[in-house]
Design an enzyme around this catalytic site. Structure first.
Site, PDB file in Angstrom:
ATOM      1  N   LYS A  83      -2.010  -0.105   6.891  1.00 32.52           N
ATOM      2  CA  LYS A  83      -2.913   0.084   5.757  1.00 32.52           C
ATOM      3  C   LYS A  83      -4.327   0.415   6.245  1.00 32.52           C
ATOM      4  CE  LYS A  83      -5.441  -2.725   3.702  1.00 32.52           C
ATOM      5  NZ  LYS A  83      -6.022  -3.942   3.172  1.00 32.52           N
TER       6      LYS A  83
ATOM      7  N   ASP B 274      -2.470  -1.022  -0.600  1.00 32.92           N
ATOM      8  CA  ASP B 274      -2.976  -2.391  -0.588  1.00 32.92           C
ATOM      9  C   ASP B 274      -2.366  -3.128  -1.781  1.00 32.92           C
ATOM     10  OD1 ASP B 274      -4.276  -1.500  -2.824  1.00 32.92           O
ATOM     11  OD2 ASP B 274      -6.289  -2.021  -2.155  1.00 32.92           O
TER      12      ASP B 274
END
Ligand code: SF4
Length: 218
Positions: free
Chosen positions: A120, A138
């Site tokens: 991420k 996320d």
């Protein structure tokens, strides 16, 4: 993936958040990387409050690499998981100096070789720092994708990312990523989503929306 559904969602995002952008304050790729590493389980507002002074004190990668760990911990202590974040940021800076001439790498795989940098974080850095198309999943992006039927509830974060990449035109990845975060942060919140005023309520799969389905929007 139903193309009509995707188009409808993207149109609503464009209407609601035409100027969505990264809310982590930064001046260069190193500051972006540090800010994203600090943002784990912490709000962007808390990170910005901290980095306003941190980035004045630590001006370059050497400053992080050479700082005593106890000092860095002390400088990060206002945010959650600060000990772990301090350890990773120092180790990350040392590796940048030893392996990458002090520069933040611009490719996804190499970024993930840095301590404390996962998929991420790498996606945020390449998309925001280097404008390479990517979709960082996320907690907001995952929740929104599942509520809006862009992914299944059981899908892993990696599967959600792959499904979004397939459904959304690549030239929109960066913009849509920011729009999904805004949508999740300000409208479709985890606990109290604003279903009553939601233009996507008719295609949403979130059970919480049901009590508002027949209520006229005010
Ligand atoms: Fe989110 Fe509610 Fe809209 Fe569904 S209807 S997308 S849960 S705000």
């Amino acid at each position: 993936m139903n193309k009509e559904r995707v188009k409808r969602i993207l149109d609503v995002f464009d209407e609601m958040y035409p100027d969505a952008k990264c809310e982590l304050v930064h001046q260069n790729e190193l500051e972006l990387l540090i800010a994203v590493m600090l943002s784990a389980q912490t709000t962007d507002a808390s990170v910005n409050k901290l980095t306003a002074s941190l980035f004045q004190k630590y001006r370059c990668v050497e400053d992080y690499a050479n700082a005593p760990l106890s000092q860095l911990e002390n400088d990060l202590r206002t945010i959650g998981l600060y000990r772990n974040k301090a350890k990773n940021i120092k180790a990350m800076a040392q590796k940048l100096l030893s392996d990458f001439d002090g520069k933040v790498p611009c490719d996804h795989e190499t970024l993930q070789t840095l301590p404390g940098v996962g998929r991420k974080t790498a996606n945020v850095v390449i998309s925001e720092g280097f404008k390479v198309p990517a979709i960082a999943v996320d907690t907001h992006v995952e929740r929104i994708s599942k509520r809006l039927g862009l992914a299944f509830k059981k899908d892993t974060v990696l599967i959600v990312e792959k499904k979004l990449q397939k459904a959304i035109p690549q030239e929109r990845w960066i913009k849509t990523h920011h729009q999904m975060i805004f949508f999740g942060r300000y409208h479709c919140k985890a606990v109290n989503p604003d279903c009553q005023h939601c233009s996507l309520i008719d295609i949403c799969k979130e059970p919480k929306r049901k009590k508002y389905l027949n209520i006229k929007k005010d």
